[in-house]
Design a protein around this motif. Structure first.
Motif, PDB file in Angstrom:
ATOM      1  N   ALA A  16       0.828  -1.211   0.000  1.00 29.36           N
ATOM      2  CA  ALA A  16       0.000   0.000   0.000  1.00 29.36           C
ATOM      3  C   ALA A  16       0.861   1.260   0.000  1.00 29.36           C
ATOM      4  O   ALA A  16       0.567   2.216  -0.726  1.00 29.36           O
ATOM      5  CB  ALA A  16      -0.953   0.007   1.189  1.00 29.36           C
ATOM      6  N   LEU A  17       1.924   1.274   0.784  1.00 23.20           N
ATOM      7  CA  LEU A  17       2.784   2.452   0.832  1.00 23.20           C
ATOM      8  C   LEU A  17       3.542   2.633  -0.473  1.00 23.20           C
ATOM      9  O   LEU A  17       3.658   3.754  -0.984  1.00 23.20           O
ATOM     10  CB  LEU A  17       3.740   2.375   2.022  1.00 23.20           C
ATOM     11  N   SER A  18       4.027   1.547  -1.055  1.00 21.48           N
ATOM     12  CA  SER A  18       4.743   1.680  -2.330  1.00 21.48           C
ATOM     13  C   SER A  18       3.790   2.108  -3.451  1.00 21.48           C
ATOM     14  O   SER A  18       4.203   2.814  -4.373  1.00 21.48           O
ATOM     15  CB  SER A  18       5.483   0.388  -2.692  1.00 21.48           C
ATOM     16  N   GLU A  19       2.534   1.712  -3.384  1.00 21.05           N
ATOM     17  CA  GLU A  19       1.558   2.169  -4.372  1.00 21.05           C
ATOM     18  C   GLU A  19       1.340   3.678  -4.244  1.00 21.05           C
ATOM     19  O   GLU A  19       1.243   4.387  -5.251  1.00 21.05           O
ATOM     20  CB  GLU A  19       0.236   1.422  -4.206  1.00 21.05           C
ATOM     21  N   LEU A  20       1.272   4.162  -3.010  1.00 20.11           N
ATOM     22  CA  LEU A  20       1.133   5.593  -2.776  1.00 20.11           C
ATOM     23  C   LEU A  20       2.342   6.351  -3.309  1.00 20.11           C
ATOM     24  O   LEU A  20       2.203   7.323  -4.045  1.00 20.11           O
ATOM     25  CB  LEU A  20       0.961   5.873  -1.280  1.00 20.11           C
ATOM     26  N   THR A  21       3.540   5.900  -2.962  1.00 19.00           N
ATOM     27  CA  THR A  21       4.734   6.604  -3.427  1.00 19.00           C
ATOM     28  C   THR A  21       4.904   6.488  -4.943  1.00 19.00           C
ATOM     29  O   THR A  21       5.495   7.366  -5.560  1.00 19.00           O
ATOM     30  CB  THR A  21       6.001   6.131  -2.691  1.00 19.00           C
ATOM     31  N   ASN A  22       4.366   5.441  -5.544  1.00 21.87           N
ATOM     32  CA  ASN A  22       4.395   5.326  -7.004  1.00 21.87           C
ATOM     33  C   ASN A  22       3.572   6.435  -7.651  1.00 21.87           C
ATOM     34  O   ASN A  22       3.981   7.005  -8.661  1.00 21.87           O
ATOM     35  CB  ASN A  22       3.903   3.954  -7.449  1.00 21.87           C
ATOM     36  N   VAL A  23       2.422   6.730  -7.088  1.00 24.53           N
ATOM     37  CA  VAL A  23       1.605   7.833  -7.611  1.00 24.53           C
ATOM     38  C   VAL A  23       2.392   9.133  -7.520  1.00 24.53           C
ATOM     39  O   VAL A  23       2.434   9.917  -8.469  1.00 24.53           O
ATOM     40  CB  VAL A  23       0.261   7.958  -6.837  1.00 24.53           C
TER      41      VAL A  23
END
Length: 143
Positions: A16-23
């Motif tokens: 979830a955190l890596s998905e956020l930072t990907n955005v």
């Protein structure tokens, strides 16, 4: 004088955190400061970024729940007791600090993060294999 803080509600699950930072990375958004708090189901990521309106829009388009709030940024001398002096002034004047987190300035082209993982030795192996430089306590204290 206040600055804008972006609060993002994220599910407490793997990636979830890596998905956020990907955005954020996709939109060329540089994180200046980050605080992450969690509960069993959800977490709150609090960010200081250069363009809070751009970040809010990008995250909302990606279906994140986002809130923008005003916070105060203060400069603290790098000396023992500096934070205590400021907190004492606030307490003596009836102010309650709900939360706080810190970050450093741009003396170098690097950022420094502290990571806590469940399996530290395995995490160290993964980072080493990826060529990610880890610092020891002595190096950290010299920053």
């Amino acid at each position: 004088m206040t600055i804008k803080q972006i609060s993002i509600f994220i599910e407490n699950r793997k990636n979830a955190l890596s998905e956020l930072t990907n955005v954020l990375a996709t939109h060329n958004i540089n994180i200046r400061a980050l605080s992450l708090a969690d509960s069993s189901d959800f977490g709150i990521a609090r960010l200081i970024v250069d363009n809070s309106e751009q970040v809010q829009a990008a995250l909302e388009r990606s279906h994140y729940i986002v809130k923008v709030t005003s916070v105060i940024a203060i400069e603290i001398p790098d000396e023992s007791g500096s934070l205590n002096k400021i907190l004492k002034v606030l307490a003596d004047n009836g102010r309650n600090v709900e939360y706080m987190y810190g970050f450093t300035g741009r003396k170098t082209n690097s950022a420094y993060m502290i990571i806590r993982c469940t399996d530290i030795p395995e995490t160290e192996k993964v980072l080493e294999k990826a060529g990610i430089r880890m610092m020891n306590q002595d190096e950290l204290e010299k920053l």
